[in-house]
Design a protein around this motif. Structure first.
Motif, PDB file in Angstrom:
ATOM      1  N   TYR A  48       0.854  -1.185   0.000  1.00 36.15           N
ATOM      2  CA  TYR A  48       0.000   0.000   0.000  1.00 36.15           C
ATOM      3  C   TYR A  48       0.886   1.230   0.000  1.00 36.15           C
ATOM      4  O   TYR A  48       1.992   1.211   0.539  1.00 36.15           O
ATOM      5  CB  TYR A  48      -0.904   0.025   1.240  1.00 36.15           C
ATOM      6  CG  TYR A  48      -1.831  -1.147   1.340  1.00 36.15           C
ATOM      7  CD1 TYR A  48      -2.953  -1.237   0.532  1.00 36.15           C
ATOM      8  CD2 TYR A  48      -1.586  -2.176   2.238  1.00 36.15           C
ATOM      9  CE1 TYR A  48      -3.809  -2.327   0.624  1.00 36.15           C
ATOM     10  CE2 TYR A  48      -2.436  -3.256   2.342  1.00 36.15           C
ATOM     11  CZ  TYR A  48      -3.551  -3.331   1.532  1.00 36.15           C
ATOM     12  OH  TYR A  48      -4.391  -4.408   1.618  1.00 36.15           O
ATOM     13  N   GLU A  49       0.395   2.306  -0.570  1.00 35.85           N
ATOM     14  CA  GLU A  49       1.147   3.558  -0.583  1.00 35.85           C
ATOM     15  C   GLU A  49       1.111   4.242   0.775  1.00 35.85           C
ATOM     16  O   GLU A  49       2.103   4.817   1.214  1.00 35.85           O
ATOM     17  CB  GLU A  49       0.597   4.512  -1.656  1.00 35.85           C
ATOM     18  CG  GLU A  49       0.875   4.046  -3.071  1.00 35.85           C
ATOM     19  CD  GLU A  49       2.356   3.923  -3.375  1.00 35.85           C
ATOM     20  OE1 GLU A  49       3.118   4.848  -3.053  1.00 35.85           O
ATOM     21  OE2 GLU A  49       2.754   2.885  -3.935  1.00 35.85           O
ATOM     22  N   GLN A  50      -0.046   4.223   1.425  1.00 39.23           N
ATOM     23  CA  GLN A  50      -0.200   4.907   2.705  1.00 39.23           C
ATOM     24  C   GLN A  50      -0.852   3.997   3.722  1.00 39.23           C
ATOM     25  O   GLN A  50      -1.613   3.106   3.373  1.00 39.23           O
ATOM     26  CB  GLN A  50      -1.060   6.157   2.528  1.00 39.23           C
ATOM     27  CG  GLN A  50      -0.431   7.186   1.626  1.00 39.23           C
ATOM     28  CD  GLN A  50      -1.314   8.407   1.474  1.00 39.23           C
ATOM     29  OE1 GLN A  50      -2.530   8.332   1.564  1.00 39.23           O
ATOM     30  NE2 GLN A  50      -0.685   9.545   1.240  1.00 39.23           N
ATOM     31  N   GLY A  51      -0.546   4.254   4.975  1.00 39.64           N
ATOM     32  CA  GLY A  51      -1.132   3.470   6.058  1.00 39.64           C
ATOM     33  C   GLY A  51      -0.167   3.266   7.205  1.00 39.64           C
ATOM     34  O   GLY A  51      -0.523   2.737   8.246  1.00 39.64           O
ATOM     35  N   GLY A  52       1.081   3.672   7.001  1.00 43.52           N
ATOM     36  CA  GLY A  52       2.065   3.556   8.074  1.00 43.52           C
ATOM     37  C   GLY A  52       2.360   2.126   8.475  1.00 43.52           C
ATOM     38  O   GLY A  52       1.994   1.175   7.793  1.00 43.52           O
ATOM     39  N   HIS A  53       3.015   1.991   9.607  1.00 46.31           N
ATOM     40  CA  HIS A  53       3.485   0.682  10.066  1.00 46.31           C
ATOM     41  C   HIS A  53       2.352  -0.272  10.437  1.00 46.31           C
ATOM     42  O   HIS A  53       2.544  -1.487  10.423  1.00 46.31           O
ATOM     43  CB  HIS A  53       4.433   0.875  11.254  1.00 46.31           C
ATOM     44  CG  HIS A  53       5.156  -0.364  11.642  1.00 46.31           C
ATOM     45  ND1 HIS A  53       6.097  -0.958  10.824  1.00 46.31           N
ATOM     46  CD2 HIS A  53       5.069  -1.138  12.745  1.00 46.31           C
ATOM     47  CE1 HIS A  53       6.569  -2.043  11.416  1.00 46.31           C
ATOM     48  NE2 HIS A  53       5.961  -2.179  12.580  1.00 46.31           N
ATOM     49  N   ILE A  54       1.171   0.273  10.743  1.00 46.88           N
ATOM     50  CA  ILE A  54       0.072  -0.609  11.158  1.00 46.88           C
ATOM     51  C   ILE A  54      -1.056  -0.651  10.134  1.00 46.88           C
ATOM     52  O   ILE A  54      -2.197  -0.972  10.466  1.00 46.88           O
ATOM     53  CB  ILE A  54      -0.457  -0.231  12.558  1.00 46.88           C
ATOM     54  CG1 ILE A  54      -0.931   1.221  12.592  1.00 46.88           C
ATOM     55  CG2 ILE A  54       0.585  -0.494  13.618  1.00 46.88           C
ATOM     56  CD1 ILE A  54      -1.671   1.586  13.871  1.00 46.88           C
ATOM     57  N   TRP A  55      -0.739  -0.328   8.889  1.00 53.78           N
ATOM     58  CA  TRP A  55      -1.681  -0.475   7.769  1.00 53.78           C
ATOM     59  C   TRP A  55      -2.984   0.300   7.988  1.00 53.78           C
ATOM     60  O   TRP A  55      -4.066  -0.187   7.665  1.00 53.78           O
ATOM     61  CB  TRP A  55      -2.030  -1.925   7.485  1.00 53.78           C
ATOM     62  CG  TRP A  55      -0.936  -2.915   7.562  1.00 53.78           C
ATOM     63  CD1 TRP A  55       0.296  -2.806   6.995  1.00 53.78           C
ATOM     64  CD2 TRP A  55      -0.951  -4.178   8.226  1.00 53.78           C
ATOM     65  NE1 TRP A  55       1.039  -3.926   7.254  1.00 53.78           N
ATOM     66  CE2 TRP A  55       0.297  -4.779   8.018  1.00 53.78           C
ATOM     67  CE3 TRP A  55      -1.901  -4.853   8.973  1.00 53.78           C
ATOM     68  CZ2 TRP A  55       0.615  -6.027   8.527  1.00 53.78           C
ATOM     69  CZ3 TRP A  55      -1.576  -6.087   9.478  1.00 53.78           C
ATOM     70  CH2 TRP A  55      -0.335  -6.665   9.253  1.00 53.78           C
ATOM     71  N   VAL A  56      -2.916   1.500   8.525  1.00 53.76           N
ATOM     72  CA  VAL A  56      -4.114   2.290   8.815  1.00 53.76           C
ATOM     73  C   VAL A  56      -5.002   2.356   7.569  1.00 53.76           C
ATOM     74  O   VAL A  56      -4.545   2.715   6.487  1.00 53.76           O
ATOM     75  CB  VAL A  56      -3.751   3.707   9.298  1.00 53.76           C
ATOM     76  CG1 VAL A  56      -5.003   4.577   9.432  1.00 53.76           C
ATOM     77  CG2 VAL A  56      -2.994   3.645  10.621  1.00 53.76           C
ATOM     78  N   GLY A  57      -6.241   1.979   7.751  1.00 58.46           N
ATOM     79  CA  GLY A  57      -7.203   1.987   6.657  1.00 58.46           C
ATOM     80  C   GLY A  57      -7.213   0.714   5.832  1.00 58.46           C
ATOM     81  O   GLY A  57      -8.034   0.570   4.924  1.00 58.46           O
ATOM     82  N   HIS A  58      -6.323  -0.219   6.140  1.00 57.13           N
ATOM     83  CA  HIS A  58      -6.228  -1.454   5.357  1.00 57.13           C
ATOM     84  C   HIS A  58      -6.399  -2.710   6.210  1.00 57.13           C
ATOM     85  O   HIS A  58      -6.224  -3.821   5.713  1.00 57.13           O
ATOM     86  CB  HIS A  58      -4.866  -1.522   4.648  1.00 57.13           C
ATOM     87  CG  HIS A  58      -4.591  -0.355   3.777  1.00 57.13           C
ATOM     88  ND1 HIS A  58      -5.244  -0.157   2.573  1.00 57.13           N
ATOM     89  CD2 HIS A  58      -3.768   0.707   3.945  1.00 57.13           C
ATOM     90  CE1 HIS A  58      -4.815   0.972   2.029  1.00 57.13           C
ATOM     91  NE2 HIS A  58      -3.916   1.512   2.845  1.00 57.13           N
ATOM     92  N   GLN A  59      -6.748  -2.535   7.477  1.00 57.50           N
ATOM     93  CA  GLN A  59      -6.821  -3.678   8.387  1.00 57.50           C
ATOM     94  C   GLN A  59      -7.777  -4.763   7.907  1.00 57.50           C
ATOM     95  O   GLN A  59      -7.447  -5.946   7.972  1.00 57.50           O
ATOM     96  CB  GLN A  59      -7.234  -3.236   9.808  1.00 57.50           C
ATOM     97  CG  GLN A  59      -6.212  -2.395  10.495  1.00 57.50           C
ATOM     98  CD  GLN A  59      -6.412  -0.914  10.226  1.00 57.50           C
ATOM     99  OE1 GLN A  59      -7.150  -0.501   9.336  1.00 57.50           O
ATOM    100  NE2 GLN A  59      -5.733  -0.086  10.992  1.00 57.50           N
TER     101      GLN A  59
END
Length: 76
Positions: A48-59
């Motif tokens: 993913y392009e964005q979401g940081g280390h904890i996959w924000v928005g992709h959980q």
């Protein structure tokens, strides 16, 4: 450790493998994750392009992929 992976025998991995990373992860794991998945036969890479280390928005998506990996015939 993930930022500076040394040579390993990834080609010998035979287990089903899912590698997930996010480009804007502050730990810089994306390139290493892509490489790791490319070296393991049959591995699936999700990036993913964005979401940081904890996959924000992709959980939800990531958890569904984990379920598919662990229970191949289960529908999340």
């Amino acid at each position: 450790m993930a930022k500076h992976l040394g040579p390993s025998h990834l080609a010998s991995v035979r287990a089903p493998t899912l590698v997930v990373s996010v480009r804007d992860d502050g730990f810089g794991t994306y390139a290493g994750a892509e490489y790791t998945a490319s070296q393991i036969k049959g591995a699936k890479f999700i990036g993913y392009e964005q979401g940081g280390h904890i996959w924000v928005g992709h959980q939800v998506e990531v958890m569904a992929e984990i379920v598919k990996l662990l229970v191949p015939n289960e529908k999340p």
